[in-house]
Design an enzyme around this catalytic site. Structure first.
Site, PDB file in Angstrom:
ATOM      1  N   CYS A   1       0.867  -1.178   0.000  1.00 46.76           N
ATOM      2  CA  CYS A   1       0.000   0.000   0.000  1.00 46.76           C
ATOM      3  C   CYS A   1       0.904   1.228   0.000  1.00 46.76           C
ATOM      4  CB  CYS A   1      -0.992  -0.021   1.173  1.00 46.76           C
ATOM      5  SG  CYS A   1      -0.273   0.182   2.820  1.00 46.76           S
TER       6      CYS A   1
ATOM      7  N   ASN B   1       2.365   1.511   4.306  1.00 47.22           N
ATOM      8  CA  ASN B   1       2.614   0.234   4.988  1.00 47.22           C
ATOM      9  C   ASN B   1       2.295   0.310   6.478  1.00 47.22           C
ATOM     10  OD1 ASN B   1       5.404  -1.993   5.625  1.00 47.22           O
ATOM     11  ND2 ASN B   1       3.374  -2.561   4.972  1.00 47.22           N
TER      12      ASN B   1
ATOM     13  N   CYS C   1      -1.479   0.574   7.312  1.00 48.05           N
ATOM     14  CA  CYS C   1      -2.891   0.204   7.441  1.00 48.05           C
ATOM     15  C   CYS C   1      -3.240  -1.023   6.605  1.00 48.05           C
ATOM     16  CB  CYS C   1      -3.812   1.368   7.061  1.00 48.05           C
ATOM     17  SG  CYS C   1      -3.755   2.773   8.187  1.00 48.05           S
ATOM     18  N   ARG C   2      -3.362  -0.835   5.303  1.00 45.81           N
ATOM     19  CA  ARG C   2      -3.895  -1.896   4.446  1.00 45.81           C
ATOM     20  C   ARG C   2      -2.942  -3.069   4.238  1.00 45.81           C
ATOM     21  NH1 ARG C   2      -5.293   1.773  -0.518  1.00 45.81           N
ATOM     22  NH2 ARG C   2      -3.412   2.774   0.277  1.00 45.81           N
ATOM     23  N   SER C   3      -1.704  -2.796   3.838  1.00 43.82           N
ATOM     24  CA  SER C   3      -0.797  -3.924   3.554  1.00 43.82           C
ATOM     25  C   SER C   3      -0.412  -4.701   4.810  1.00 43.82           C
ATOM     26  CB  SER C   3       0.422  -3.479   2.743  1.00 43.82           C
ATOM     27  OG  SER C   3       1.139  -2.462   3.368  1.00 43.82           O
TER      28      SER C   3
ATOM     29  N   ASP D   1      -8.319   3.205   1.513  1.00 45.51           N
ATOM     30  CA  ASP D   1      -7.421   3.593   2.595  1.00 45.51           C
ATOM     31  C   ASP D   1      -8.256   4.106   3.771  1.00 45.51           C
ATOM     32  OD1 ASP D   1      -5.442   4.537   4.279  1.00 45.51           O
ATOM     33  OD2 ASP D   1      -4.360   5.609   2.695  1.00 45.51           O
TER      34      ASP D   1
END
Length: 158
Positions: A8, A11, A13-15, A125
């Site tokens: 993301c 690095n 939140c999402r990934s 996000d």
């Protein structure tokens, strides 16, 4: 060993959420010795930091631990070293394509290409939103992780 990299922007939140969830899936299926998971960001803003506390809390509420992860930036060697390089959104996908040699473009995909239930193409996000955004990310990630596992089993000796 099959190597999967989730990517993301920062690095945090999402990934890392995808990283932690997929680690959990691999533990459940007893495949941790056959599939290696990592995550990274296309930007360098949060290198060395732990995942966002809201991501960690949302994940913990579903039984996933993200506390062992720390942010890093995508490195040139990642393109050769990983079998799957999975972008959380189209912007990060475009950045990965731009950063890599055409020889590695076949490895780079949108993570939600593996979703089985949801039709979204991008993991939103949640950074500037509320708790519901982090739960939505988990819904999408859990679904796509199951599809990714199915793809790995179909296409590799795992």
């Amino acid at each position: 060993m099959i190597k999967v990299l989730f990517v993301c922007l920062g690095n945090i939140c999402r990934s890392p959420t995808a990283h932690g969830v997929f680690d959990g899936v691999l533990k459940r299926e007893k495949l941790t010795s056959k599939v290696l998971v990592d995550s990274a960001g296309t930007a360098a803003w949060h290198i060395g930091k732990s995942p966002d506390e809201r991501s960690q809390l949302a994940a913990k509420n579903r039984g996933y631990d993200l506390s062992y992860l720390s942010a890093r930036q995508v490195e040139p060697s990642d393109f050769e070293g990983f079998d799957y390089i999975l972008a959380m959104d189209k912007s990060n996908y475009a950045n990965l394509i731009e950063q890599s040699s055409p020889a590695f473009h076949h490895k780079i995909k949108l993570f939600l290409d593996y979703a089985q239930t949801f039709t979204e193409s991008e993991v939103p996000d949640p950074y500037y939103g509320g708790a519901k955004g982090f739960d939505r990310v988990l819904d999408l990630v859990e679904d796509a992780c199951e599809g990714l596992l199915r793809d790995i089993r179909l296409n590799h000796d795992v």
